[in-house]
Design an enzyme around this catalytic site. Structure first.
Site, mmCIF file in Angstrom:
data_model
loop_
_atom_site.group_PDB
_atom_site.id
_atom_site.type_symbol
_atom_site.label_atom_id
_atom_site.label_comp_id
_atom_site.label_asym_id
_atom_site.label_seq_id
_atom_site.Cartn_x
_atom_site.Cartn_y
_atom_site.Cartn_z
ATOM 1 N N GLU A 249 0.793 -1.231 0.000
ATOM 2 C CA GLU A 249 0.000 0.000 0.000
ATOM 3 C C GLU A 249 0.827 1.283 0.000
ATOM 4 O O GLU A 249 0.838 2.034 0.989
ATOM 5 C CB GLU A 249 -0.971 0.002 1.186
ATOM 6 C CG GLU A 249 -1.898 -1.193 1.193
ATOM 7 C CD GLU A 249 -3.004 -1.099 2.250
ATOM 8 O OE1 GLU A 249 -2.922 -0.233 3.125
ATOM 9 O OE2 GLU A 249 -3.953 -1.890 2.173
ATOM 10 N N GLU B 150 -5.154 -8.649 0.556
ATOM 11 C CA GLU B 150 -5.797 -8.378 1.848
ATOM 12 C C GLU B 150 -7.274 -8.111 1.622
ATOM 13 O O GLU B 150 -7.654 -7.461 0.644
ATOM 14 C CB GLU B 150 -5.232 -7.117 2.542
ATOM 15 C CG GLU B 150 -3.877 -7.285 3.147
ATOM 16 C CD GLU B 150 -3.373 -6.014 3.834
ATOM 17 O OE1 GLU B 150 -4.181 -5.194 4.303
ATOM 18 O OE2 GLU B 150 -2.142 -5.855 3.892
HETATM 19 C C1 FCB Z 1 -4.458 -2.256 5.520
HETATM 20 C C2 FCB Z 1 -3.055 -2.556 6.000
HETATM 21 C C3 FCB Z 1 -2.994 -3.640 7.063
HETATM 22 C C4 FCB Z 1 -4.145 -3.530 8.041
HETATM 23 C C5 FCB Z 1 -5.464 -3.423 7.320
HETATM 24 C C6 FCB Z 1 -6.663 -3.370 8.227
HETATM 25 O O1 FCB Z 1 -4.516 -0.970 5.011
HETATM 26 O O2 FCB Z 1 -2.255 -2.967 4.933
HETATM 27 O O3 FCB Z 1 -1.742 -3.568 7.664
HETATM 28 O O4 FCB Z 1 -3.925 -2.485 8.889
HETATM 29 O O5 FCB Z 1 -5.456 -2.295 6.495
#
Ligand code: FCB
Length: 456
Positions: free
Chosen positions: A178, A364
């Site tokens: 990110e 994620e």
């Molecule tokens: C993302 C992050 C991860 C976690 C999630 C909830 O933005 O990459 O580390 O904090 O959110």
């Protein structure tokens, strides 16, 4: 007849997905490891950031976190017991170079990750390694951090060392997690480490991070036979607040920085001109080959998907005169993030249509709710279970559309240190009691496991 999984949701099974689909959980070093003074680890920007009162909602830090540094065998057992076949983790740069750079890496740090990777392989978990999930060595921040070109060189040395040591066993490499958050949460909003509030700095950080991504790719390919490399971007589907021309144009600008600012240069198109021209002297300084470096082809695109955003025109507000507005009457997680599995379908369809990227992995996706531990110790997190089920149904739809998605990593294996929210926000499929560090699988984790093991 297939019976519904819960209430109104249709039954679906792992066997509805391709046999080689990657199913995993994601974690990150600072959020779970603890052991911050162990075995020669140096200070990270998150250690420093947490030490300043007011930065973390519950005044906590990752000093102990889940104590994964000591309890990792148990955690990998857990990941294996879920039935996952891949595991995404990150390396803490300050464990490898305490001062961020140097002639000699810290062998004890390398040994830790080497044992961890062996532990994954022993359990049938394919290691997916992220090089940078936000824990920059503080010593580099003291020299200007990612806003300085010299941090790119330090990152490349670190990449070289880690890929030389682990590349015989780790084949999947994520350069950055990110970059939007690294740049803007950390350097413009001041909500994350290092806590700066300069738009100009954030844009320079963003550029340098992207350059470092591109330059790391050939290093990893050289060191890792059969290595696959990509970045993990946080992307959002966007909608205008109204269909007025002003809100539609604002949404386009917001998209320009939130999504296209990354997707365009990574796919060889340079930075979006419509946003660049709004930046004035905030635009990043670039060197001649930078755009070519950023566009170095990758083997996959990682996408972290959490929520859509609704955007309105906001004259005079923020650098792009835009504002994110709250959608009325939508379902939200405890963080206030809109729950929108259909947004994931929209987003991936758009990315594939506009960019024809390399294969995509959802690196994620997950949710936070106020979990309650029942008297018998169980955590009946029906909302998180439903969130997961609905997103996997959306994923099935995505595959039916023939979009090239090859894997899904749930965030997260464990409740952990959720950055500025401290331990208030729990995202785990496993509950962690932060007083005793005891782990206990939640209902959502039990469901994921039943799904992955074909026991639904
Ligand atoms: C993302 C992050 C991860 C976690 C999630 C909830 O933005 O990459 O580390 O904090 O959110």
């Amino acid at each position: 007849m297939r019976k519904p999984i819960t209430e109104d949701l249709p039954l679906f099974r792992r066997s509805d997905f391709p046999p080689d689909f990657r199913w995993g959980c994601s974690t990150s070093s600072y959020q779970i490891e603890g052991g911050i003074h162990e075995d020669g680890r140096g200070e990270s920007i998150w250690d420093r950031f947490c030490a300043t009162p007011g930065h973390i909602r519950d005044a906590s830090s990752g000093a102990v976190a889940c104590d994964h540094y000591h309890r990792w065998p148990q955690d990998l057992d857990l990941a294996q017991s879920l039935g996952t076949n891949a595991y995404r983790f990150s390396v803490a740069w300050p464990r490898i170079f305490a001062q961020g750079r140097g002639r000699k890496p810290n062998q004890k740090g390398l040994d830790f990750y080497s044992r961890l990777v062996d532990g994954m392989l022993d359990r049938g978990l394919e290691p997916w390694l992220t090089l940078y999930h936000w824990d920059l060595p503080q010593a580099l921040q003291d020299q200007g951090g990612w806003a300085e070109r010299s941090t790119i060189d330090a990152f490349l040395d670190y990449t070289d060392v880690v890929s030389r040591h682990l590349g015989d066993r780790v084949k999947h490499w994520i350069t950055h997690n990110e970059p939007w958050c690294t740049a803007f949460n950390g350097n413009f909003e001041g909500a994350h480490a290092p806590g700066l509030t300069s738009f100009k700095t954030a844009l320079q950080v963003c550029h340098n991070v992207l350059v470092s991504h591109g330059l790391a790719i050939p290093i990893i390919r050289r060191n890792v036979f059969g290595g696959q490399v990509g970045a993990a971007l946080s992307l959002h589907p966007l909608k205008p607040a109204t269909d007025s021309a002003a809100d539609v144009a604002a949404t386009r600008r917001h998209d320009g920085l939130r999504n296209r600012w990354f997707l365009d240069p990574l796919h060889g198109r340079g930075y979006p001109a419509d946003v660049w021209q709004l930046l004035g002297d905030n635009a990043p300084r670039m060197q001649a080959d930078d755009l070519a470096s950023i566009a170095t082809p990758t083997d996959f695109l990682g996408i972290n998907y959490y929520f859509p955003e609704i955007v309105a025109d906001a004259p005079g507000q923020g650098p792009l005169a835009t504002r994110v507005v709250e959608a009325p009457d939508v379902e939200r997680t405890a963080f206030g993030w809109e729950v929108s599995p259909e947004g994931m379908v929209t987003l991936l369809s758009r990315v594939v249509k506009d960019y024809q990227p390399a294969p995509i992995y959802l690196t994620e996706n997950g949710s936070t709710y106020d979990d309650v531990v029942a008297a018998d110790g169980s955590i009946n997190d029906v909302e998180r279970r439903r969130y997961l089920q609905r997103h996997l149904l959306a994923l099935r739809e995505i595959l039916a559309l023939d979009l090239p998605v090859k894997g899904y990593f749930a965030w997260s294996l464990l409740d952990n240190f959720e950055w500025a929210e401290g331990y208030i926000r729990r995202f785990g499929l496993t509950h962690v009691d932060f007083a005793t560090l005891e782990r206990r699988l939640k209902l959502s984790g039990q469901w994921y496991s039943a799904f992955l093991r074909g026991n639904l």
